[in-house]
Design a protein around this motif. Structure first.
Motif, short mmCIF file in Angstrom:
data_model
loop_
_atom_site.label_atom_id
_atom_site.label_comp_id
_atom_site.label_asym_id
_atom_site.label_seq_id
_atom_site.Cartn_x
_atom_site.Cartn_y
_atom_site.Cartn_z
N CYS A 1 -4.96 5.59 -0.59
CA CYS A 1 -4.75 4.77 -1.88
C CYS A 1 -4.13 3.47 -1.29
CB CYS A 1 -3.93 5.33 -3.02
SG CYS A 1 -2.39 5.75 -2.31
N THR B 1 -7.45 7.38 -4.15
CA THR B 1 -8.23 6.35 -5.07
C THR B 1 -9.56 6.43 -4.37
OG1 THR B 1 -6.40 4.94 -4.99
CG2 THR B 1 -8.51 3.95 -5.64
N ASN C 1 -9.71 3.12 -9.67
CA ASN C 1 -8.45 2.51 -9.99
C ASN C 1 -8.98 1.18 -10.12
OD1 ASN C 1 -6.12 0.81 -9.56
ND2 ASN C 1 -5.11 2.51 -8.39
#
Length: 396
Positions: free
Chosen positions: A25, A77, A110
Motif C-alpha cells: 500500500c 491496495t 483505494n
C-alpha cells in the motif's frame, strides 16, 4: 458440486473461490490490522504476478478439476497493480483453473490510486466488480483515519468506477473519532447519491497490532451512540432498497457479494499471495492454510516451493464454532442441512447448543432454517460462544 466418497464425513465438496492477496500500500492506515506493507522501495508487480501463478500451480493438486466460482483480489491496495500485470495475472488464472464463465471477479481499490484509463483496462482484463475503500466523505475524519485521499477524490473515484463497472461496492466506517450520528448518516447519504449497488458499513474498532493500539488510541463514540448509528444506518439503507444480508453488508436485490457469501456459507477458498489464508475440504477433513506474511519471505517461499507457512486440520470439536462463526453472520441464516453438508458432523453434535441459543432468544428456527434473531445479531459474540466446545481450540 463435485461428489466424493467420504464415509462418515463430507459427501459433496462445497463451492470453491480464489482469494489473491496484494500486500503493498502507499501508506499503512493506523487502524489497519490486515497484512499490508508500505511500498517504500517500490515493488515489481510483474514479478509478483509470476509468483502468484507459481503459487497457484503448486496448490492445484488439492483442488484439481473443481470449478472456481469467484475471485477476490484484496490487500493492501490491489489498485496499485499496473494494468498489464493484472491482465497477465487473470489470464494466467484462467489458463490454470476452471473459472466459471460468469464468475464474480472483485478488485479492491483505494480512491488515492484512481486513474480512468487504468480502471477501464482492469474492466477489459475481466474484473467485473470493484470495491472502493472510501471509509468517510468527511475530510476531518479521513485525516484522523490516516487515509491518503480526501473527499473530492472519494467522489471522483466513485464516479470513475460507476462509469466502467455496473457492480460497485463502497466501504464506509462509522463510530469514528468525534463522529456524530448526523455525520455518520451524511456519509451513507453521499454514498447512496452515487447509485452504487453494494455498501459495507463497518464499526471502527481498535485492533491489536495497529498503530492506533500501539500509540495513543483516539476517543471513539460510546457504545450507546455507536448502537444508535448502527440502527440508523440499517434503517436508512433499508429505506433506500438495500437488503441487510450480512452483519456489515448491504446490497441492492441481486447484488450480494458472491465471494463473501461463499465464506459465510462455509465454502472453500484457495488463498494465494503474501499472508493469504485458505480453507480447503479434502477426503480426510477441512484444512486451513496461511502463506508467509512478509512479501520477501513469500517470494522466497514460492521460489523454494514452500509458500505455505502453516497448514492445519480443523478438529472435529472446532468445526461447529468455525461453521457458526461464518454462517451466523448472515442475517437470514442458513438451511439447517448445510451444517451436515459442510462439516460432515451429525446434527446431534450441536442439538443441545441450538436449543440453548433458541431458549436465550439469540437464535430462531423457521421453515428448516436457522438464523440469528435481532438480539442474536446485536450480541453475536455471545451467540457464537455457545458453539465453542470446552477444550477446543480455534485456528484460523
Amino acid at each position: 458440486m463435485t461428489t466424493i466418497a467420504m464415509p462418515g464425513a463430507l459427501t459433496v465438496l462445497p463451492p470453491l473461490s480464489l482469494y489473491i492477496h496484494f500486500p503493498w500500500c502507499v501508506r499503512k492506515c493506523p487502524y489497519c490490522d490486515f497484512n499490508s506493507h508500505e511500498a517504500k522501495n517500490g515493488f515489481d508487480d510483474a514479478a509478483y504476478a509470476d509468483a502468484l501463478l507459481r503459487d497457484l500451480e503448486s496448490a492445484l493438486p488439492a483442488v484439481w478439476g473443481r470449478p472456481v466460482r469467484s475471485i477476490f483480489i484484496g490487500g493492501g491496495t490491489p489498485s496499485l497493480f499496473s494494468a498489464p500485470a493484472l491482465e497477465k495475472l487473470l489470464d494466467g488464472v484462467r489458463a490454470r483453473v476452471r473459472l466459471d464463465p460468469d464468475a464474480e471477479i472483485t478488485l479492491e481499490a483505494n480512491p488515492g490510486t484512481f486513474e480512468s484509463e487504468r480502471f477501464l483496462a482492469y474492466r477489459q482484463a475481466g474484473v467485473n466488480r470493484l470495491s472502493i475503500g472510501i471509509q468517510s466523505f468527511d475530510d476531518g475524519k479521513l485525516k484522523a483515519l490516516g487515509r491518503i485521499h480526501d473527499s473530492a477524490q472519494a467522489h471522483r473515484a466513485i464516479e470513475i468506477a460507476c462509469r466502467h463497472f455496473d457492480n460497485v461496492n463502497i466501504d464506509l466506517m462509522y463510530a469514528l473519532p468525534g463522529q456524530s450520528l448526523e455525520q455518520a448518516l451524511s456519509d451513507i447519504d453521499q454514498a447512496l447519491a452515487h447509485g452504487v449497488t453494494h455498501l459495507s458499513a463497518y464499526h471502527l474498532t481498535i485492533e491489536p497490532n495497529t498503530l492506533f493500539h500501539r500509540y495513543t488510541p483516539p476517543a471513539l463514540p460510546d457504545d450507546e451512540l455507536s448502537a444508535d448509528m448502527q440502527e440508523a444506518i440499517e434503517a436508512r439503507l433499508g429505506h433506500a432498497g438495500f437488503e441487510h444480508y450480512e452483519t456489515s453488508a448491504f446490497a441492492r436485490p441481486g447484488r450480494r457479494c458472491q465471494h463473501n457469501l461463499n465464506y459465510w456459507l462455509f465454502g472453500d477458498y484457495l488463498g494465494i499471495g503474501a499472508g493469504a489464508h485458505g480453507k480447503i475440504s479434502l477426503p480426510d477433513g477441512v484444512w486451513r492454510e496461511m502463506r508467509h506474511k512478509q512479501p520477501a519471505a513469500y517470494l522466497a517461499g514460492v521460489e523454494a516451493g514452500t509458500a505455505v507457512q502453516t497448514r492445519q486440520k480443523v478438529g472435529r470439536r472446532d468445526l461447529p464454532f468455525e461453521f457458526m462463526m461464518n454462517a451466523l453472520r448472515l442475517t437470514g441464516g442458513f438451511d439447517s442441512s448445510l451444517f451436515v453438508e459442510r462439516t460432515g458432523l451429525a446434527p446431534a453434535m450441536i442439538a443441545s447448543r441450538l436449543d440453548d441459543a433458541c431458549a436465550r432468544g439469540l437464535l430462531g428456527r423457521a421453515d428448516g432454517r436457522l438464523f440469528p434473531t435481532g438480539l442474536g445479531q446485536r450480541f453475536l459474540n455471545d451467540l457464537l460462544t455457545l458453539f465453542l466446545s470446552e477444550g477446543a481450540s480455534h485456528h484460523d
